[in-house]
Design a protein around this motif. Structure first.
Motif, short mmCIF file in Angstrom:
data_model
loop_
_atom_site.label_atom_id
_atom_site.label_comp_id
_atom_site.label_asym_id
_atom_site.label_seq_id
_atom_site.Cartn_x
_atom_site.Cartn_y
_atom_site.Cartn_z
N ASP B 583 33.83 60.17 17.83
CA ASP B 583 32.60 60.83 18.24
C ASP B 583 32.82 62.33 18.03
O ASP B 583 33.54 62.98 18.79
CB ASP B 583 32.30 60.52 19.70
N TYR B 584 32.19 62.87 16.97
CA TYR B 584 32.46 64.26 16.63
C TYR B 584 31.71 65.24 17.53
O TYR B 584 31.84 66.45 17.37
CB TYR B 584 32.12 64.50 15.15
N SER B 585 30.92 64.73 18.47
CA SER B 585 30.37 65.66 19.45
C SER B 585 31.39 65.90 20.55
O SER B 585 31.21 66.77 21.40
CB SER B 585 29.07 65.12 20.02
N LEU B 586 32.46 65.11 20.57
CA LEU B 586 33.50 65.29 21.59
C LEU B 586 34.83 65.73 21.00
O LEU B 586 35.66 66.31 21.69
CB LEU B 586 33.72 63.97 22.34
N CYS B 587 35.05 65.41 19.74
CA CYS B 587 36.36 65.66 19.14
C CYS B 587 36.64 67.15 19.05
O CYS B 587 35.85 67.90 18.48
CB CYS B 587 36.42 65.05 17.74
N ALA B 732 37.18 60.81 22.38
CA ALA B 732 36.29 60.74 21.23
C ALA B 732 36.65 59.57 20.30
O ALA B 732 35.78 59.03 19.64
CB ALA B 732 36.33 62.04 20.45
#
Lengths: 308, 753
Positions: B583-587, B732
């Protein structure tokens, strides 16, 4: 795909735990009226102190856990995978199992780290009984606060920058592919500029040789280069283009679009460096200061017992 | 080429794996040492007579009289030529020895098979290559070659001409070119000036020649080989055929066959080299019978193997295990991830399956039957538990050998499909279906095969029947206002297409294959008639109908438009069993996942977090997906890539570093690296002081170490699961199966933990 953030982990498990802890501590502080006045040496003060110390240990252990990859089974060289499989449980069942043991994921550790860090502000402050002075005890307290406040910035960074970074990369680019593309555009621009006057060639060459991506701390953090040669080249080409003959215009537009494209790529590459720097630089404060704080804390504890 | 390592070499000619030049040199020496009577440059025009009195006519009009003749001429003497004017011009060649011999030339390669594609790829390194294929697609080459070819075409390194045939070839003298090729394309004739034409059109048995000797072929198929006795004797007494022409392309075995034939002719019949090995296998169930009797028994008791040639059966048995389970012993369990195939020679077994209500149902299968084909075909977990009821004798054939057999022996495929269709119907619909109903439903049923991306039916089509998935997976979608909404993802062991049958309306949705998919299609009128009289079946389909009537859509993250699942399927996750998603909104791009992977795998991260596409905020890193039918397993000479019972695909000890798996993997998930055997996981202090970060530059610890293939094994030996997922500080990273992901995406309240 939406996964829980470090704040939402397991439906705010650690938020709940930390909140309860803080509320209980404040209530106890308000109801407790020791004859000596509130201070770290009352029985409640000791309790706060012990609790705070335990939390500090938990917080420090996060740093240890992050750097280690624990293995619960006997450590085998996984590249030598010919050994029989019977003793290893099915991964899907295993997964349910280790997810339940939240301690096994670093995600859980970080969520706990965050909320317990916040709780520490309340517990440690109450432990001081608001007695401050120019001594090792207050130094420990101050260091702790700096570490925690830098941590707040970390939460902000972790929640904000990943999305911006993703948007900046537009799907399939990576920092490395941007650099390769910039290099390619540089070569194209050099070749295309050869047919024009020396000043145009010089502008393009300067843009190629002196454009910086990253660099020192300040540049990384701001994505800024004073008088960026690429940006200037684009501006200057706009002006110089006006004085060209008609038959040169088509190839000039070609050169201009290459440089303009390069400028946007340079900007994106710098932004990527900037986001990474902003995600990371605070750790250079957070981690060493936490060691300093730990040292001060040990001195504080030893001193307390020494001068009992 | 793979050589069976355990097979002893009996010929006095030396043979060991090595380069072609080395082997030829050694043979040359051997021929001199053994004083072999050689006639070089002698072309045989005809063979007449029979045992004891053969006349071999040479093109030099000489005749040689012989008592016996052994043909070991292979296929390469009969290479298929272009068959056009100019096919024999200089620089028109039908073989390629060393692609590096040619540089800066324009070369026309003809042939869309493996040889043509491989040559084109190799030549494209330092030449301009034009690849001519007479078909529309390059469907005859291996998947791995196809992928490399696609990449080369995309990068402009190979210029393809499809639907194209060569009309004629002239010499050309202008501009330094040597040849002028006239190629008929779909748009007219194209003239290509070039230096060289390399045509790779395969080779076939020199049938005319052999038939003129009196040798008979079993069928008219151009690739079929002559029928031979167990002593490799053809229907012409005294005429023996060995090697590729006899159906055995492996060098060591062919040498052994030659040895055996000569000894047999000399009157010292020797048992074949594999005889002791086969004897040993057969003695597991019958110590008294000979190999010949044992093979006959197998033919009798395992009808699926009955039509194999003697050589095929021997080879199969060599690669198989004989199992003798005792009563109550479990052969495999429901949900195990194994894929071998079992033929029952003796005894009775119970198939234990789960009914819809969760209770267990038992079927009996007896000698003469087989099982395990579902896991073999689907590449998924076992759909039933198999237990022995009596003392049994089973042949367990590994996946690879069985797939090879299915592809080469039509009779095996036919018998397998016949039985498999019934089982698929039971497995997909309901296990309580009685035999009579089963036979009724299967009237006119067909097996259909689709490639990834093929449409099974379109919205608005007339309903042709009920689809049962035997292999692969399908996405069901609905078009509204030009936008495609994915509704569901259906995997092996399920059915779809019932809505239009029940409602008697055209299809309301589109079904598309998410990966290579086989379905059993039950005819619409038959299903409708069955629904009218069988209430159980009606209830079953009606329940599904009502459930689907809710028309649940897949939920996109953060309610944004876009179609995450379609994107993932385009990226090939339809054939995956377990993918790494981030999840690149968290990574936070800390690469702790890679560090953890490296620390658990000899200092090398087995995936690349940064590489790979991103859709919205879902990133699909370059990492192993543990495919249903792993490409890496296709062509592993030492056969060391396996799937564990729990589903992880891993590379065991014994990798020879050939790189086939790396080339075959379409997802770039395999690396060839020198693994440092002395790697130690960094200790606590080293880790704390910053020594733990793995570094790409440190990947090759020592140039002298051999390179080996390495890939993700899902940390299968670690009870806590994949290190990458566990070490993600923001949660993520996620490893998940596509079906689990699709279910979560249909449930708006679900958060993936």
């Amino acid at each position: 795909m939406q996964r829980s953030t470090l704040l939402e982990y397991k439906n705010y498990r650690y938020f709940k735990i930390a909140s309860l802890l803080m509320i209980a501590a404040v209530m106890a502080y308000l109801f407790d009226q020791p004859a000596t006045g509130a201070y770290g040496g009352s029985w409640l003060g000791y309790l706060f102190g012990i609790l705070s110390a335990l939390i500090v240990i938990a917080l420090i252990l996060y740093g240890v856990r992050k750097r280690l990859t624990p293995m619960r089974t006997e450590q085998r060289n996984l590249l030598d995978a010919s050994s029989p499989q019977q003793d290893i449980p099915d991964r899907r069942k295993r997964e349910a199992n280790w997810l339940r043991h939240h301690g096994a994921t670093l995600h859980g550790w970080l969520s706990a780290h965050t909320y317990l860090g916040v709780a520490l502000i309340v517990l440690a402050t109450l432990h001081t009984g608001f007695e401050f002075g120019w001594n090792i005890h207050t130094l420990a307290y101050a260091l702790m606060m700096v570490v925690i406040i830098s941590g707040f910035y970390g939460i902000y960074a972790y929640l904000r920058f990943p999305r911006l970074m993703t948007a900046n990369m537009r799907g399939s680019d990576t920092f490395d592919t941007l650099l390769l593309e910039i290099d390619d555009l540089d070569k194209q621009a050099s070749v295309k500029s050869l047919q024009f006057s020396d000043d145009i060639c010089a502008i393009v060459r300067k843009a190629r040789q002196e454009t910086l991506i990253g660099g020192n701390f300040f540049r990384q953090l701001t994505a800024y280069q004073r008088n960026c040669p690429t940006a200037r080249a684009v501006q200057q080409l706009q002006v110089l283009g006006k004085s060209l003959e008609y038959d040169q215009l088509k190839s000039f537009d070609d050169l201009y679009s290459v440089m303009a494209h390069k400028e946007s790529l340079v900007r994106r590459a710098r932004l990527d460096v900037m986001y990474r720097a902003r995600l990371g630089f605070w750790l250079y404060l957070h981690a060493p200061l936490s060691i300093a704080f730990l040292t001060a804390l040990i001195v504080h504890i030893v001193a307390i017992f020494f001068y009992w | 080429m793979a050589e069976p390592a355990e097979l002893p070499l009996r010929s006095s000619m030396t043979f060991a794996a090595g380069t072609r030049e080395n082997i030829l040199e050694i043979w040359h020496e051997d021929i001199q040492k053994h004083k072999v009577n050689l006639r070089l440059g002698a072309q045989v025009d005809g063979i007449k007579g029979e045992r004891g009195d053969f006349q071999v006519t040479l093109s030099s009009e000489q005749t040689i009289n012989a008592e016996f003749v052994v043909l070991a001429i292979g296929l390469q003497g009969n290479i298929n030529k272009l068959g056009v004017l100019g096919e024999d011009l200089p620089n028109v060649q039908y073989q390629l020895d060393d692609p590096e011999e040619f540089k800066d030339e324009t070369i026309v390669v003809v042939g869309g098979g493996d040889a043509g594609v491989e040559n084109a790829l190799a030549l494209a390194q330092q030449n301009r290559v034009i690849l001519i294929n007479r078909e529309e697609e390059f469907s005859r080459c291996k998947e791995g070659n196809f992928i490399l070819l696609q990449a080369a075409i995309k990068a402009g390194r190979i210029e393809p001409r499809v639907n194209t045939r060569i009309d004629h070839i002239d010499t050309e003298t202008e501009n330094g070119f040597l040849l002028r090729v006239a190629a008929k394309t779909s748009e007219g004739v194209e003239i290509i000036a070039c230096h060289r034409v390399i045509a790779r059109l395969g080779a076939s048995p020199p049938r005319k020649l052999l038939e003129s000797f009196g040798v008979k072929f079993p069928n008219s198929d151009i690739t079929s080989v002559p029928e031979l006795s167990e002593q490799y004797e053809s229907n012409v007494p005294g005429l023996y055929i060995i090697g590729t022409l006899g159906g055995c392309p492996l060098i060591k075995q062919a040498l052994n066959h030659g040895y055996e034939v000569i000894e047999y002719i000399l009157g010292n019949p020797v048992e074949p080299a594999d005889e002791p090995l086969l004897k040993q296998k057969i003695s597991i169930f019958d110590t008294s019978c000979s190999v010949r009797e044992g093979l006959a028994l197998i033919r009798r008791n395992a009808p699926i193997l009955a039509d194999l040639t003697a050589l095929q059966l021997r080879e199969l048995l060599l690669e198989s295990n004989i199992l003798t389970p005792k009563p109550d012993e479990t052969i495999f369990k429901y949900d195990d991830y194994t894929s071998s195939f079992f033929s029952i020679l003796e005894g009775e077994l119970a198939v234990v399956v789960k009914a819809k209500d969760g209770s267990e149902i038992y079927f009996q299968i007896k000698a003469g039957n087989f099982f395990g084909e579902m896991g073999l075909i689907s590449g998924r977990r076992r759909s039933a538990t198999i237990k022995a009821i009596t003392d049994c004798v089973l042949i367990e054939t590994p996946r690879r050998s069985m797939l090879k057999l299915i592809n080469s022996a039509e009779s095996v495929r036919r018998k397998l499909d016949e039985v498999s269709m019934k089982r698929v119907v039971r497995n997909c619909l309901t296990n309580t279906l009685p035999e009579s109903e089963l036979n009724y439903l299967l009237q006119g049923a067909t097996i259909r095969r689709y490639k990834a991306g093929d449409v099974l039916f379109h919205q608005g089509d007339k309903a042709d029947g009920l689809y049962l998935i035997r292999r692969g997976s399908v996405i069901i979608s609905h078009m509204t206002g030009g936008k495609e909404d994915v509704l569901s993802y259906v995997i092996t062991g399920n059915y779809f297409g019932e809505m239009a049958l029940i409602s008697d309306k055209p299809r309301s949705k589109t079904a598309r294959a998410a990966s290579a998919t086989d379905v059993v299609l039950l005819k619409a009128p038959v299903v409708i008639a069955a629904l009218e009289r069988n209430t159980d079946l009606r209830d079953l389909l009606a329940a599904r109908y009502r459930e689907n009537a809710h028309d649940k859509k897949m939920i996109e993250p953060q309610g944004k438009p876009g179609n995450l699942f379609t994107f993932l399927v385009q990226q090939g996750i339809g054939e995956a069993t377990d993918v790494l998603l981030i999840d690149y909104s968290l990574c936070i791009r800390c690469n702790n996942c890679e560090t953890a992977c490296a620390n658990t795998h000899g200092g090398i991260s087995l995936f690349d977090r940064d590489a790979g596409p991103t859709h919205d905020h879902t990133h699909l890193p370059t990492s192993c997906r543990h495919c249903e039918h792993p490409y890496c397993m296709l062509d592993c000479p030492p056969n060391v890539i396996h799937r564990s019972v729990n589903g992880e695909v891993f590379i065991a000890d014994g990798c020879i570093g050939c790189g086939n798996c790396k080339n075959n993997c379409p997802y770039d998930a395999i690396q060839m690296v020198a693994v440092n055997p002395k790697f130690k996981k960094p200790g606590l202090w080293q880790a704390l002081l910053g020594g733990a970060n793995h570094d790409d530059k440190k990947r090759i610890p020592d140039d002298d170490l051999p390179k080996k293939a390495i890939k993700c094994d899902l940390c299968k030996d670690n009870a806590m699961g994949p290190a990458c997922v566990r070490s993600c500080p923001t949660g993520a990273a996620l490893r998940i199966s596509p079906e689990a992901l699709s279910l979560t995406m249909r449930d708006s309240s679900a958060v993936l933990e």
